[in-house]
Motif scaffolding. Structure first.
Motif: not given
Lengths: 90, 90, 90, 90
Positions: B59-63, B65-75, C78-81
């Motif tokens: 859930g956290h990765m979907q919301a 990481v996947a859902g975050e627009k800023n690439p530095a924040r995703r990282s 993320v879903a695949a992982i």
């Protein structure tokens, strides 16, 4: 092969602590917690449950395998323990 | 990088179920339970905590990481998640 | 969503080390090893595999989730992982 | 408390299979594999190592705890096993 658990006094505080960790998580969820904090709390609960599993396993093996006089019962007890472990650990 | 948790409605029943499992174990301990039964209950609690960890992680990765627009924040978020995982899983 | 693995140079030495641990165990078995030593070697192999899993997971999430521009692809990744994690971890 | 391992014939094929899985992963890495495929292979290796750990543990407990006549040695063996488990499992 029916063995009553013997180390209630030692296990009870650990189980209460685990119960407290789960209750704290439930309470935190009601207050819009930060995601990484929730992940950390759940990882800690999982770790506490794993630690408790190892402790109960050792106590049980000491009391009802090492401490059992009848070799056939020791062998049946080891088989029963591993049936549980195989079902739950992957 | 402070993300409030978003899936409270989905997590709450699972955490209540886990709380119920721990409460049932605490209650069982008061009544001289059979050893293998206690081991089974604790293995089930550990499994429930592990399942919850995977669900919160997804859930956290979907919301966030996947859902975050800023690439530095995703990282940075991926790094924060793995810091928790490395601390608690072995 | 087909991502080639990018950190071969970093993974290869770890996988070689794991291979060496398994080869050492196979060789030890041929020489009537002591039981606790075998248990320790296998526990170390399991730990190495678990550590490798976390490392590949983080590298993959950095490269193909955090580093992916298309949000729908991030979500599918993320879903695949998690499909893999749910199949193998319990 | 020095017990030679007794089930070499049963363990050897499983360890060879694990060795084959690690060799296949090493070979795959040389050919630019797809990321999810690598993650799946490593998760399978971790699962195989975990399964092997449980099997060696059960074999060891049957042979050297259940099958040991001296109660003090049984108890020392259980303690030695759990020292390994506590070091490697978290």
């Amino acid at each position: 092969m029916t063995h009553l658990i013997h180390d209630v006094a030692r296990l009870t505080p650990r189980i209460r602590r685990l119960k407290g960790q789960v209750a704290a998580l439930e309470k935190a969820l009601a207050g819009q917690p930060e995601c990484i904090a929730v992940l950390t709390q759940i990882a800690a609960i999982r770790g506490a449950a794993q630690g408790l599993l190892l402790e109960v396993l050792e106590g049980h093996m000491q009391a009802h395998v090492a401490g059992e006089k009848n070799p056939a019962r020791r062998s049946a007890e080891v088989a029963a323990i591993h049936k549980v472990l195989r079902s739950y650990l992957k």
